[in-house]
Design a protein around this motif. Structure first.
Motif, PDB file in Angstrom:
ATOM      1  N   LEU A  23       0.911  -1.025  -0.115  1.00  0.00           N
ATOM      2  CA  LEU A  23      -0.009  -0.130   0.046  1.00  0.00           C
ATOM      3  C   LEU A  23       0.845   1.399  -0.043  1.00  0.00           C
ATOM      4  O   LEU A  23       0.440   2.365  -0.755  1.00  0.00           O
ATOM      5  CB  LEU A  23      -0.877  -0.062   1.193  1.00  0.00           C
ATOM      6  CG  LEU A  23      -1.635   1.177   1.475  1.00  0.00           C
ATOM      7  CD1 LEU A  23      -2.890   1.423   0.622  1.00  0.00           C
ATOM      8  CD2 LEU A  23      -2.276   1.256   3.057  1.00  0.00           C
TER       9      LEU A  23
ATOM     10  N   GLU B 194     -13.267  -6.990  10.703  1.00  0.00           N
ATOM     11  CA  GLU B 194     -13.339  -5.438  11.126  1.00  0.00           C
ATOM     12  C   GLU B 194     -12.073  -4.752  11.609  1.00  0.00           C
ATOM     13  O   GLU B 194     -11.924  -3.744  11.254  1.00  0.00           O
ATOM     14  CB  GLU B 194     -14.334  -5.350  12.407  1.00  0.00           C
ATOM     15  CG  GLU B 194     -14.773  -4.117  12.856  1.00  0.00           C
ATOM     16  CD  GLU B 194     -15.457  -4.097  13.996  1.00  0.00           C
ATOM     17  OE1 GLU B 194     -15.775  -2.933  14.620  1.00  0.00           O
ATOM     18  OE2 GLU B 194     -16.358  -5.173  13.917  1.00  0.00           O
TER      19      GLU B 194
ATOM     20  N   GLN C 120      -9.196  -5.927  10.493  1.00  0.00           N
ATOM     21  CA  GLN C 120      -8.496  -5.764   9.101  1.00  0.00           C
ATOM     22  C   GLN C 120      -8.916  -4.507   8.386  1.00  0.00           C
ATOM     23  O   GLN C 120      -7.949  -3.600   7.801  1.00  0.00           O
ATOM     24  CB  GLN C 120      -8.634  -6.931   8.155  1.00  0.00           C
ATOM     25  CG  GLN C 120      -8.014  -8.209   8.819  1.00  0.00           C
ATOM     26  CD  GLN C 120      -8.654  -9.430   7.736  1.00  0.00           C
ATOM     27  OE1 GLN C 120      -9.487  -9.465   7.411  1.00  0.00           O
ATOM     28  NE2 GLN C 120      -7.381 -10.449   7.782  1.00  0.00           N
ATOM     29  N   ALA C 121     -10.305  -4.211   8.078  1.00  0.00           N
ATOM     30  CA  ALA C 121     -10.670  -3.185   7.463  1.00  0.00           C
ATOM     31  C   ALA C 121     -10.269  -1.768   8.280  1.00  0.00           C
ATOM     32  O   ALA C 121     -10.149  -0.846   7.626  1.00  0.00           O
ATOM     33  CB  ALA C 121     -12.323  -2.970   7.498  1.00  0.00           C
ATOM     34  N   THR C 122     -10.555  -1.789   9.775  1.00  0.00           N
ATOM     35  CA  THR C 122      -9.861  -0.740  10.380  1.00  0.00           C
ATOM     36  C   THR C 122      -8.483  -0.330  10.208  1.00  0.00           C
ATOM     37  O   THR C 122      -8.156   0.813   9.986  1.00  0.00           O
ATOM     38  CB  THR C 122     -10.067  -0.784  11.725  1.00  0.00           C
ATOM     39  OG1 THR C 122     -11.621  -1.001  12.068  1.00  0.00           O
ATOM     40  CG2 THR C 122      -9.681   0.297  12.866  1.00  0.00           C
TER      41      THR C 122
ATOM     42  N   MET D 199      -6.385  -1.141   7.624  1.00  0.00           N
ATOM     43  CA  MET D 199      -6.455  -0.751   6.032  1.00  0.00           C
ATOM     44  C   MET D 199      -6.981   0.573   6.072  1.00  0.00           C
ATOM     45  O   MET D 199      -6.173   1.474   5.301  1.00  0.00           O
ATOM     46  CB  MET D 199      -6.891  -1.680   5.332  1.00  0.00           C
ATOM     47  CG  MET D 199      -6.324  -3.310   5.198  1.00  0.00           C
ATOM     48  SD  MET D 199      -4.506  -3.251   4.883  1.00  0.00           S
ATOM     49  CE  MET D 199      -4.547  -2.775   3.197  1.00  0.00           C
ATOM     50  N   ARG D 200      -7.976   0.941   6.638  1.00  0.00           N
ATOM     51  CA  ARG D 200      -8.425   2.377   6.396  1.00  0.00           C
ATOM     52  C   ARG D 200      -7.458   3.452   6.991  1.00  0.00           C
ATOM     53  O   ARG D 200      -7.213   4.279   6.291  1.00  0.00           O
ATOM     54  CB  ARG D 200      -9.857   2.367   6.687  1.00  0.00           C
ATOM     55  CG  ARG D 200     -10.418   3.800   6.924  1.00  0.00           C
ATOM     56  CD  ARG D 200     -11.682   3.978   7.570  1.00  0.00           C
ATOM     57  NE  ARG D 200     -11.744   3.368   8.822  1.00  0.00           N
ATOM     58  CZ  ARG D 200     -11.287   4.105  10.080  1.00  0.00           C
ATOM     59  NH1 ARG D 200     -10.832   5.371  10.035  1.00  0.00           N
ATOM     60  NH2 ARG D 200     -11.512   3.642  11.057  1.00  0.00           N
ATOM     61  N   LEU D 201      -7.136   3.046   8.182  1.00  0.00           N
ATOM     62  CA  LEU D 201      -6.226   3.932   8.831  1.00  0.00           C
ATOM     63  C   LEU D 201      -4.886   4.121   8.089  1.00  0.00           C
ATOM     64  O   LEU D 201      -4.289   5.328   8.040  1.00  0.00           O
ATOM     65  CB  LEU D 201      -6.035   3.638  10.181  1.00  0.00           C
ATOM     66  CG  LEU D 201      -7.130   3.728  11.342  1.00  0.00           C
ATOM     67  CD1 LEU D 201      -6.852   3.018  12.315  1.00  0.00           C
ATOM     68  CD2 LEU D 201      -7.552   5.203  11.550  1.00  0.00           C
TER      69      LEU D 201
ATOM     70  N   ARG E 151      -4.331   3.652   5.103  1.00  0.00           N
ATOM     71  CA  ARG E 151      -4.688   4.467   3.661  1.00  0.00           C
ATOM     72  C   ARG E 151      -4.510   5.715   3.859  1.00  0.00           C
ATOM     73  O   ARG E 151      -3.968   6.863   3.434  1.00  0.00           O
ATOM     74  CB  ARG E 151      -5.637   4.079   2.766  1.00  0.00           C
ATOM     75  CG  ARG E 151      -5.673   2.756   2.153  1.00  0.00           C
ATOM     76  CD  ARG E 151      -7.046   2.437   1.027  1.00  0.00           C
ATOM     77  NE  ARG E 151      -8.320   2.388   1.851  1.00  0.00           N
ATOM     78  CZ  ARG E 151      -8.620   1.262   2.366  1.00  0.00           C
ATOM     79  NH1 ARG E 151      -7.996   0.316   2.154  1.00  0.00           N
ATOM     80  NH2 ARG E 151      -9.777   1.328   3.091  1.00  0.00           N
ATOM     81  N   GLU E 152      -5.259   6.393   5.003  1.00  0.00           N
ATOM     82  CA  GLU E 152      -5.026   7.710   5.340  1.00  0.00           C
ATOM     83  C   GLU E 152      -3.836   8.145   5.796  1.00  0.00           C
ATOM     84  O   GLU E 152      -3.357   9.213   5.226  1.00  0.00           O
ATOM     85  CB  GLU E 152      -6.282   7.789   6.447  1.00  0.00           C
ATOM     86  CG  GLU E 152      -7.770   7.702   6.161  1.00  0.00           C
ATOM     87  CD  GLU E 152      -8.643   7.568   7.450  1.00  0.00           C
ATOM     88  OE1 GLU E 152      -8.128   7.830   8.603  1.00  0.00           O
ATOM     89  OE2 GLU E 152      -9.875   7.310   7.273  1.00  0.00           O
TER      90      GLU E 152
END
Length: 167
Positions: A89, A113, A115-117, A119-121, A123-124
């Motif tokens: 990423l 959940e 994993q999604a958290t 990956m979101r953080l 990316r930001e």
């Protein structure tokens, strides 16, 4: 579609493990029979590439079929499985530092959940990272759970931590 990926993930993982074992065995033979420094260096690069490919593949498959987490989700383990994807990423040559004690309390949220958290953080934070900078991920004990912070470095501003409740 997600159910299809989940159903296929285990047999794909099994087949991939067989292929990685064949690659590793072949590289080991090449390392033993190499007669020149150049051949040894090639075999070493092949070993490193196979190891990186295996880690990346396992990280990617863990998104489709995360490992079972009895008694709650193991945050540090999920972070380590995601490391190759976080490196991808961020981009080649940029560091990803993870600080997470292996014996943190297990989390009450499902693996998917978490994993999604993450990956979101990530990316930001990656969007805010300087061109040659990296990411620092810190997971540490907090009252009644664990805190997670993902920030760009060396110059990035650290966002407030995300609280993850303990199981």
């Amino acid at each position: 579609m997600t159910d299809d990926l989940h159903d296929l993930a285990r047999p794909v993982r099994h087949e991939a493990n067989n292929l990685f074992a064949a690659l590793s065995g072949t590289v080991e033979i090449l390392q033993r029979v190499a007669t020149t420094d150049r051949d040894r260096a090639r075999a070493d690069r092949m070993r490193e590439a196979a190891t990186r490919l295996e880690a990346l593949f396992k990280g990617y498959l863990s998104l489709a079929a995360p490992p079972p987490q009895d008694g709650g989700t193991d945050g540090p383990k999920v972070l380590e499985l995601l490391r190759p994807l976080l490196v991808l990423l961020l981009g080649p040559g940029r560091p990803v530092e993870i600080e997470a004690p292996p014996r943190l309390r297990r989390l009450a949220i499902p693996v998917e959940e978490l994993q999604a958290t993450i990956m979101r953080l990530a990316r930001e934070a990656a969007a805010a990272a300087p061109p040659q900078g990296g990411l620092r991920i810190v997971m540490e004990a907090a009252p009644a759970g664990v805190s997670l912070r993902i920030a760009p470095f060396p110059e990035g501003e650290a966002p407030p931590p995300v609280f993850l409740p303990a199981a």
